[in-house]
Design an enzyme around this catalytic site. Structure first.
Site, short mmCIF file in Angstrom:
data_model
loop_
_atom_site.label_atom_id
_atom_site.label_comp_id
_atom_site.label_asym_id
_atom_site.label_seq_id
_atom_site.Cartn_x
_atom_site.Cartn_y
_atom_site.Cartn_z
N LYS A 142 0.84 -1.21 0.00
CA LYS A 142 0.00 0.00 0.00
C LYS A 142 0.87 1.26 0.00
CE LYS A 142 -4.03 -1.98 2.22
NZ LYS A 142 -4.78 -2.13 3.44
N PHE A 144 -29.29 17.84 6.68
CA PHE A 144 -29.45 16.53 7.34
C PHE A 144 -30.88 16.26 7.81
CE2 PHE A 144 -25.34 14.36 7.46
CZ PHE A 144 -24.64 15.31 6.72
N CYS A 147 -19.15 5.98 9.93
CA CYS A 147 -19.09 6.91 11.07
C CYS A 147 -20.37 6.96 11.90
CB CYS A 147 -18.75 8.30 10.57
SG CYS A 147 -17.24 8.30 9.61
C1 UGA Z 1 -20.06 11.95 8.68
C2 UGA Z 1 -20.16 13.41 9.15
O1 UGA Z 1 -21.08 14.12 8.33
C3 UGA Z 1 -18.79 14.09 9.10
O2 UGA Z 1 -18.89 15.41 9.61
C4 UGA Z 1 -17.81 13.27 9.95
O3 UGA Z 1 -16.48 13.82 9.90
C5 UGA Z 1 -17.76 11.85 9.43
O4 UGA Z 1 -19.09 11.27 9.49
C6 UGA Z 1 -16.81 11.07 10.32
O5 UGA Z 1 -17.08 10.93 11.50
O6 UGA Z 1 -15.72 10.70 9.84
P1 UGA Z 1 -19.94 10.71 6.30
O7 UGA Z 1 -20.15 9.44 7.06
O8 UGA Z 1 -18.85 10.76 5.29
O9 UGA Z 1 -19.67 11.94 7.32
O10 UGA Z 1 -21.28 11.01 5.51
P2 UGA Z 1 -22.56 11.97 5.66
O11 UGA Z 1 -22.60 12.88 4.49
O12 UGA Z 1 -22.63 12.58 6.98
O13 UGA Z 1 -23.74 10.90 5.48
C7 UGA Z 1 -23.92 9.83 6.40
C8 UGA Z 1 -25.17 9.06 6.06
O14 UGA Z 1 -26.33 9.82 6.35
C9 UGA Z 1 -25.30 8.65 4.59
O15 UGA Z 1 -25.76 7.31 4.52
C10 UGA Z 1 -26.37 9.59 4.04
O16 UGA Z 1 -27.10 9.03 2.98
C11 UGA Z 1 -27.24 9.78 5.27
N1 UGA Z 1 -28.01 11.04 5.24
C12 UGA Z 1 -27.38 12.24 5.31
C13 UGA Z 1 -29.42 10.98 5.19
O17 UGA Z 1 -30.02 9.88 5.13
N2 UGA Z 1 -30.13 12.15 5.22
C14 UGA Z 1 -29.51 13.36 5.27
O18 UGA Z 1 -30.23 14.40 5.32
C15 UGA Z 1 -28.11 13.41 5.32
#
Ligand code: UGA
Length: 436
Positions: free
Chosen positions: A35, A249, A260
């Site tokens: 890697k 969200f 996460c």
């Molecule tokens: C999330 C957080 O948003 C980040 O701020 C954080 O740094 C990260 O976790 C982490 O802890 O590393 P991520 O998991 O990449 O980020 O993705 P998100 O965009 O937050 O989405 C998470 C899930 O929620 C996805 O499955 C998405 O489809 C879902 N979601 C999001 C919904 O169902 N509805 C919404 O309105 C928003």
């Protein structure tokens, strides 16, 4: 500044790329030779828009290096960042083994004064344990200060999130370390919150759990909307316009996934239990999330009555658009349930096909083209809202499907337009979702 980052997952790799792009001298350390060799050639193991270009640019400029050896960069670094994974154990507790292994190796290689900053998501109190461990194991003449610098980047928008974060949180108590960390993060945000270490650790869990809470709240309201004639999209718009609530969200769908939210919600429930508090609210957030996926399957099975010998085309497998990541993706729960009920699954995703193959093996058919995946299917099922699914040629879709039925788990289509095209259309959070 000289920075060493341990770990080349999403957080380590993106942070390394951005800090080197800002002119720092960055070494990213990993454990696997293949890697590390690939990374030094500019081959990125993850799908993240814009990342490869930045990594290649900084490799060329010799500001970014990947290495297996702590001793090559840790002794001369101003800041050493821990960015390894903290996966869930069976009981929900965060597995901190990698964090402590890494801390031990850092300690053995410290020289002069170094800031040791933890970006991995760890329960409150963990940084103090890291500090104790390093104190015991470091060479006598070396000194260090511990800090917690939680990460808030999202997969798929990681570059943008790192370059223009809403805020930087720095949990640090040592003045010299505070100055060094504020200088390192200075170009990224005006909005820096300096706290004690436990507060920074807690901010990370609170942020992710609160966002998961918003999503589950929207999903619970969508269950009610389906029974009342209200439209969840409009309800969320209506409350989101209130600045105290905010629009982000609140998108109802088939639930949250990824590496996460599921892990951090579980971990905070576990942390609370250990502290003597039963965090029932968060348990319900988890349960609504599962229900969102299961309700969607129920919609499909109710329509067909019997799913045996029905062929369904799934569009979207990754846990959200613009990533190939399938960790805890709602698509896994939904597909497994549909398979259990006897359906045949054909699936397409713009990026996650290889990861899906590892998960589903031969139990589903995977396609490289969305239209090929639709040929002769009884219905189209949208699980992830990739932009290209909004732009499909719907006349072609209708011709390819055996019956023009769509189950839209992310409400990506305009209901009126789809109705005019004579599709039977089911979506989330609206009563009588079928159009004919
Ligand atoms: C999330 C957080 O948003 C980040 O701020 C954080 O740094 C990260 O976790 C982490 O802890 O590393 P991520 O998991 O990449 O980020 O993705 P998100 O965009 O937050 O989405 C998470 C899930 O929620 C996805 O499955 C998405 O489809 C879902 N979601 C999001 C919904 O169902 N509805 C919404 O309105 C928003």
């Amino acid at each position: 500044m000289k920075v060493t980052i341990i770990g080349h997952g999403y957080v380590g790799l993106v942070t390394g790329a951005i800090f080197s792009d800002l002119g720092n001298n960055v070494t990213v350390i990993g454990r696997t030779k293949d890697k590390i060799d690939a990374l030094n050639r500019g081959n990125i193991p993850i799908y993240e828009p814009g990342l490869e270009e930045i990594v290649k640019r900084n490799l060329k400029a010799q500001r970014l290096t990947f290495s297996l050896e702590y001793k090559e960069s840790v002794p001369t670094s101003d800041v050493v960042i821990i960015a390894v994974g903290t996966p869930s154990q069976n009981n929900g507790e965060a597995d901190l083994k990698s964090v402590f292994d890494v801390a031990q190796k850092i300690a053995q290689n410290l020289d002069g004064f170094t800031v040791v900053a933890c970006k991995s998501t760890v329960p409150p109190g963990t940084n103090r344990k890291i500090e104790e461990l390093i104190k015991k194991m470091k060479p006598e003449k070396a000194s260090f200060a511990q800090a917690s610098i939680p990460e808030f980047l999202r997969e798929g928008t990681a570059i943008e999130d790192t370059l223009k974060p809403d805020r930087i949180v720095i949990g640090v108590e040592d003045e010299k370390a505070k100055k060094i960390l504020c200088k390192l993060h200075g170009p990224l945000s005006q909005n820096t919150l300096v706290t004690n270490i436990e507060t920074a650790e807690m901010i990370k869990y609170t942020a992710n759990s609160f966002l998961a809470n918003k999503i589950s709240f929207a999903n619970a309201i969508s269950f009610l909307c389906e029974k009342t004639g209200a439209d969840v999209e409009k309800v969320m718009e209506g409350i989101g316009l209130d600045k105290r609530i905010g629009k982000a969200f609140l998108k109802a769908g088939v639930g949250y996934g990824g590496s996460c939210f599921p892990k951090d919600v579980k971990a905070l429930i576990h942390i609370s239990k250990n502290l003597g508090y039963n965090f029932k609210l968060l348990k319900e957030v988890e349960s609504i999330n599962k229900q969102a996926a299961i309700n969607f399957v129920k919609k499909i099975s109710k329509y067909f009555k019997n799913l045996r010998n029905k062929t369904l085309t799934i569009l979207g497998l990754s846990f959200k658009p613009d990533t190939d990541d399938m960790r805890d993706a709602p698509s896994i729960t939904i597909i497994n349930e549909l398979l259990r009920l006897g359906a045949k699954i054909k699936a397409y995703d713009p990026a996650a096909i290889e990861n899906a193959r590892k998960i589903f093996k031969n139990s589903i058919s995977l396609y490289k083209d969305p239209y090929q995946a639709m040929k002769g299917a009884d219905a189209l099922v949208i699980i992830t809202e990739w932009k290209e699914f909004r732009e499909l040629d719907m006349d072609k879709v209708k011709k390819l499907l055996k019956t023009p039925v769509i189950f839209d788990g992310r409400n990506i289509y305009d209901r009126e337009k789809i109705k005019r095209l004579d599709f039977t259309y089911f979506c989330i959070g609206r009563q009588n979702a079928e159009s004919n």
